[in-house]
Design a protein around this motif. Structure first.
Motif, PDB file in Angstrom:
ATOM      1  N   SER A 139       0.825  -1.209   0.000  1.00  0.00           N
ATOM      2  CA  SER A 139       0.000   0.000   0.000  1.00  0.00           C
ATOM      3  C   SER A 139       0.857   1.256   0.000  1.00  0.00           C
ATOM      4  N   ASN A 142       2.334   1.679  -3.389  1.00  0.00           N
ATOM      5  CA  ASN A 142       1.303   2.161  -4.315  1.00  0.00           C
ATOM      6  C   ASN A 142       1.079   3.647  -4.141  1.00  0.00           C
ATOM      7  N   CYS A 145       4.093   5.489  -5.561  1.00  0.00           N
ATOM      8  CA  CYS A 145       4.076   5.483  -7.032  1.00  0.00           C
ATOM      9  C   CYS A 145       3.057   6.483  -7.563  1.00  0.00           C
ATOM     10  N   ARG A 146       1.900   6.539  -6.902  1.00  0.00           N
ATOM     11  CA  ARG A 146       0.845   7.409  -7.414  1.00  0.00           C
ATOM     12  C   ARG A 146       1.130   8.885  -7.183  1.00  0.00           C
ATOM     13  N   LEU A 163      -6.419   2.931  -0.211  1.00  0.00           N
ATOM     14  CA  LEU A 163      -5.047   2.607   0.192  1.00  0.00           C
ATOM     15  C   LEU A 163      -4.733   3.160   1.576  1.00  0.00           C
ATOM     16  N   PHE A 235      -8.835   0.325  -8.021  1.00  0.00           N
ATOM     17  CA  PHE A 235      -7.817   0.438  -9.068  1.00  0.00           C
ATOM     18  C   PHE A 235      -8.413   0.115 -10.444  1.00  0.00           C
ATOM     19  N   ASP A 357      -0.856   3.154 -12.346  1.00  0.00           N
ATOM     20  CA  ASP A 357      -1.914   2.397 -11.674  1.00  0.00           C
ATOM     21  C   ASP A 357      -2.018   0.959 -12.167  1.00  0.00           C
ATOM     22  N   CYS A 361       1.293  -0.518  -9.971  1.00  0.00           N
ATOM     23  CA  CYS A 361       0.608  -0.780  -8.697  1.00  0.00           C
ATOM     24  C   CYS A 361      -0.161  -2.102  -8.722  1.00  0.00           C
ATOM     25  N   ARG A 365       0.472  -5.678  -6.532  1.00  0.00           N
ATOM     26  CA  ARG A 365      -0.519  -6.160  -5.582  1.00  0.00           C
ATOM     27  C   ARG A 365      -0.753  -7.668  -5.670  1.00  0.00           C
TER      28      ARG A 365
END
Length: 377
Positions: A139, A142, A145-146, A163, A235, A357, A361, A365
């Motif tokens: 998480s 993610n 990254c976002r 998240l 997502f 995404d 990400c 996951r």
């Protein structure tokens, strides 16, 4: 005050002198310009204006001084009252601290006796907590990254909210999963945290704590898996939205490009139309000039003359209309170019966000732990 008045008069006098044209003599310059001297009425008016302003300023100053004195007295009384109240509250707090210190000391002694009975349960809890590191790391990665989403795509959307809930679940499991020994250490270091001490005292009875650990493990595992599904769904939905937005932008971008080409051709046509008016205009002007050479009575405004003048006006009007239209077309082309660049930037943003995404990400996951691992087995 007199000096200020003289400066004012002298300055206006210099302004009047500067306004006199250099090519006109001094004797003739007085015509149409005001004399440098003022009338007695103007002198008295200015004098009384200065006196009135001074009286107004003095009244304002006295009012401010009275208000300042009253304010100082009021704030001094409030300060003394607040200080007395603070002293009283501090005394009450010291008595409370002394009482709770004694109570906490008793709890610490009781907790020491229960520590050994909970070691086995604690080991399982620690394994479960270790297992939550992977969802938490996923998480966190993610979210990190976002943050690299460009420009307008850097929004707090449903994916980010889900998240953040995962991080909250991890934190909740850590708080609930503190061991007996950890609680004892916390109590020893923080004597004033009486409410937390009571909560630990209630939860850390051997039979109750074991049931609590089991329930925490079940709740945490369920919450993490449910939250995992929620994040995956968010997502997926976000990727669909990005793809749809990117598709629509690409369609509009193609239309804008077509419109830009059409507008450029229109500008060229308008420029050619304006250029085409030059030859007829020169012909009409040449004919008008030639007819000015007619002798004597022949130099009259006959029908050909009137026709040529109308023709010249009509050509000028046509050129003006075409130039206005050309200006509007160029402005429209500029707006179209701005729209094109804006769309291209947004398409690039959507492409980059979709890569983050979907390709980064959502791929990461897949490492999410299963139910057994999250349960501490």
């Amino acid at each position: 005050m007199l000096i200020s008045f003289l400066r004012c008069v002298f300055g206006k006098y210099l302004l009047i002198i500067h306004e006199i044209p250099e090519t006109v003599s001094v004797s003739s310059s007085t015509a149409g310009y005001r004399s440098a001297k003022y009338t007695p009425g103007e002198w008295f008016s200015n004098y009384h204006t200065i006196l009135q302003q001074a009286a107004t300023d003095r009244g304002d100053a006295e009012r401010i001084q009275r208000h300042s004195k009253t304010l100082s007295q009021d704030t001094e009384a409030l300060t003394a009252q607040a200080q007395a109240e603070g002293t009283r509250l501090l005394g009450d707090r010291l008595q409370q601290i002394h009482y709770w210190k004694s109570e906490l000391q008793q709890h610490i002694q009781q907790l020491q006796a229960d520590t050994d009975a909970l070691v086995a349960q604690k080991t399982r809890l620690e394994r479960a907590l270790d297992a939550t590191e992977i969802p938490y790391a996923i998480s966190t990665d993610n979210l990190t990254c976002r943050t690299r989403r460009p420009g307008p795509d850097l929004v707090r959307d449903t994916v980010e909210e889900e998240l953040l809930k995962v991080s909250g679940t991890k934190l909740k499991s850590n708080v609930k999963g503190w061991s007996n020994r950890d609680a004892k250490k916390t109590l020893e270091f923080d004597w004033s945290d009486k409410f937390e001490a009571y909560s630990f005292d209630d939860l850390l009875c051997v039979c109750v704590f074991r049931m609590l650990v089991e329930r925490v493990l079940q709740d945490t595992t369920r919450d993490l898996r449910v939250q995992c599904s929620s994040v995956d769904q968010a997502f997926s939905q976000r990727c669909d939205e990005l793809i749809e937005a990117k598709t629509q932008l690409e369609i509009r971008h193609t239309e804008i490009l077509d419109q830009i080409g059409a507008q450029e051709r229109n500008i060229v046509a308008l420029q050619q139309a304006i250029h085409n008016k030059e030859a007829p205009l020169r012909v009409a002007q040449s004919r008008l000039y030639t007819r000015t050479l007619r002798p004597n009575m022949e130099l009259c405004r006959d029908d050909p003359q009137l026709s040529l003048e109308a023709e010249e006006k009509q050509i000028h009007a046509s050129v003006a209309s075409l130039q206005q239209q050309l200006s509007e077309a160029r402005a429209s082309l500029s707006y179209l170019e701005e729209s094109r660049m804006t769309m291209e930037k947004d398409i690039s943003c959507k492409t980059h966000s979709l890569f983050i995404d979907r390709d980064k990400c959502m791929t990461q996951r897949k490492r999410y732990p299963n139910v057994s691992t999250l349960s501490g087995y």
